[in-house]
Scaffold this motif. Structure first.
Motif, short mmCIF file in Angstrom:
data_model
loop_
_atom_site.label_atom_id
_atom_site.label_comp_id
_atom_site.label_asym_id
_atom_site.label_seq_id
_atom_site.Cartn_x
_atom_site.Cartn_y
_atom_site.Cartn_z
N ILE A 1 -10.66 -99.86 10.42
CA ILE A 1 -10.10 -98.53 10.20
C ILE A 1 -10.18 -97.73 11.49
CG2 ILE A 1 -10.12 -96.50 8.71
CD1 ILE A 1 -9.65 -99.13 7.24
N ASP A 2 -9.13 -97.76 12.26
CA ASP A 2 -9.05 -97.00 13.51
C ASP A 2 -8.55 -95.60 13.17
OD1 ASP A 2 -8.37 -95.88 16.00
OD2 ASP A 2 -7.99 -97.87 16.85
N THR A 3 -9.28 -94.59 13.59
CA THR A 3 -8.92 -93.20 13.25
C THR A 3 -7.54 -92.83 13.79
OG1 THR A 3 -10.15 -92.45 15.21
CG2 THR A 3 -11.30 -92.39 13.10
N ARG A 4 -7.12 -93.47 14.88
CA ARG A 4 -5.80 -93.16 15.44
C ARG A 4 -4.69 -93.52 14.45
NH1 ARG A 4 -6.29 -96.39 20.98
NH2 ARG A 4 -7.22 -97.82 19.45
N ASN A 5 -4.85 -94.63 13.75
CA ASN A 5 -3.84 -95.03 12.76
C ASN A 5 -3.87 -94.10 11.54
OD1 ASN A 5 -2.94 -97.39 14.21
ND2 ASN A 5 -4.87 -98.36 13.62
N VAL A 6 -5.07 -93.72 11.12
CA VAL A 6 -5.19 -92.80 9.99
C VAL A 6 -4.59 -91.45 10.33
CG1 VAL A 6 -6.81 -91.60 8.47
CG2 VAL A 6 -7.27 -93.97 9.13
N VAL A 7 -4.91 -90.95 11.53
CA VAL A 7 -4.37 -89.65 11.97
C VAL A 7 -2.85 -89.72 12.07
CG1 VAL A 7 -4.25 -88.05 13.93
CG2 VAL A 7 -6.47 -88.89 13.15
N TYR A 8 -2.32 -90.86 12.50
CA TYR A 8 -0.87 -91.03 12.59
C TYR A 8 -0.22 -90.80 11.24
CZ TYR A 8 3.60 -93.52 12.71
OH TYR A 8 4.92 -93.85 12.58
N PHE A 9 -0.72 -91.49 10.21
CA PHE A 9 -0.14 -91.35 8.87
C PHE A 9 -0.31 -89.93 8.34
CE2 PHE A 9 -0.51 -96.09 8.50
CZ PHE A 9 0.82 -96.33 8.24
N LEU A 10 -1.49 -89.37 8.51
CA LEU A 10 -1.74 -88.00 8.02
C LEU A 10 -0.84 -86.99 8.73
CD1 LEU A 10 -5.64 -87.96 7.68
CD2 LEU A 10 -3.93 -88.30 5.89
N SER A 11 -0.57 -87.23 10.01
CA SER A 11 0.31 -86.32 10.76
C SER A 11 1.74 -86.38 10.25
CB SER A 11 0.27 -86.67 12.26
OG SER A 11 -1.03 -86.53 12.78
N ILE A 12 2.22 -87.60 9.97
CA ILE A 12 3.57 -87.75 9.42
C ILE A 12 3.67 -87.10 8.05
CG2 ILE A 12 5.33 -89.40 8.67
CD1 ILE A 12 4.97 -89.39 11.65
N ILE A 13 2.63 -87.27 7.23
CA ILE A 13 2.61 -86.65 5.90
C ILE A 13 2.66 -85.13 6.03
CG2 ILE A 13 1.16 -86.23 3.87
CD1 ILE A 13 0.14 -89.13 4.21
N ALA A 14 1.81 -84.58 6.89
CA ALA A 14 1.77 -83.12 7.08
C ALA A 14 3.12 -82.60 7.59
CB ALA A 14 0.66 -82.75 8.07
N PHE A 15 3.76 -83.37 8.48
CA PHE A 15 5.05 -82.96 9.03
C PHE A 15 6.12 -82.86 7.95
CE2 PHE A 15 9.17 -84.30 10.95
CZ PHE A 15 9.38 -83.19 11.74
N PHE A 16 6.19 -83.86 7.08
CA PHE A 16 7.22 -83.84 6.03
C PHE A 16 6.88 -82.85 4.91
CE2 PHE A 16 8.81 -87.71 8.01
CZ PHE A 16 10.18 -87.55 7.86
N ILE A 17 5.60 -82.62 4.67
CA ILE A 17 5.21 -81.57 3.73
C ILE A 17 5.67 -80.22 4.27
CG2 ILE A 17 3.24 -80.31 2.76
CD1 ILE A 17 3.76 -82.89 1.31
#
Length: 238
Positions: free
Chosen positions: A210-226
């Motif tokens: 679990i690399d935080t960079r990959n998690v942050v990537y997905f969370l950033s995309i989610i936040a952007f579309f929200i």
């Protein structure tokens, strides 16, 4: 916000679309994992591994998630319920989050039957229990982050059109493009540049690290579309 969440869940279980989506997910996975002679068939793989399930599910959700989200806001627009919601003491962001959290809960429900596949692979292992637990847990986390991102994309597609079919087609196209097409397109431009699309980050987490960079990537995309969905509803409100 919680009333919207409950409404999403209630609609899912009282309408044909809910059982249809769950049924499709179970049947398609069952056929490809245990019946059809394909690269996804666990019985023909020669070793007990859940990787075929996660790879197959990621592609199935490219189309199932848009089918789940297409009516979330589109139907509210068409029926006039969205205008009524704007008169309630709830912010636009709360409306979006209520819808989104409801979809996430439903996606968790859809994933629950897959625990049976884990049990089957566990039993088929030689010896019994010879399963990469860390990789399986990582793959579940990766799959949930992926479908949560698909859900955010689908919710935005539902917000910009009152037509459910248009919302579905747009969401399915975007999910497919970001999952598969983005990296392929960028590779044609620059071979040494990758990691823009969803699949690269999904594969990275699926390895059990679990690399935080990959998690942050997905969370950033989610936040952007929200955020885009919230802007779309605010524009509609005006």
């Amino acid at each position: 916000m919680f009333s919207l969440l409950k409404k999403e869940i209630s609609y899912f279980f009282t309408s044909p679309i809910g059982m249809t989506i769950i049924g499709l997910f179970i049947v398609l996975n069952g056929l490809f994992l245990f019946v059809f002679k394909s690269d996804y068939n666990i019985l023909n793989a020669g070793f007990a591994d859940m990787l075929p399930f996660f790879r197959l599910s990621s592609w199935i959700f490219v189309f199932l998630v848009p089918a789940l989200t297409m009516r979330s806001i589109s139907e509210e627009k068409k029926s006039g319920m969205l205008a009524l919601l704007f008169t309630k003491p709830v912010s636009t962001l709360q409306i979006v989050l209520g819808k989104y959290l409801g979809i996430l809960f439903l996606l968790l429900i859809i994933l629950l039957p897959s625990v049976l596949y884990v049990y089957v692979v566990w039993v088929l292992g030689n010896p019994v229990g010879n399963l990469d637990v860390a990789g399986t847990v990582g793959s579940y986390i990766a799959l949930f982050l992926l479908i949560a991102t698909f859900a955010a994309v689908g919710l935005w597609a539902s917000a910009i059109s009152a037509n459910q079919i248009i919302s579905f087609v747009l969401a399915a196209f975007l999910c497919f493009f970001f999952f598969f097409g983005a990296d392929q397109l960028i590779t044609l431009i620059a071979d040494d540049f990758n990691g823009f699309g969803f699949q690269t980050h999904f594969d990275a987490i699926s390895r059990g690290v679990i690399d935080t960079r990959n998690v942050v990537y997905f969370l950033s995309i989610i936040a952007f579309f929200i955020y885009l969905t919230t802007l779309s509803l605010k524009a509609y409100k005006r």
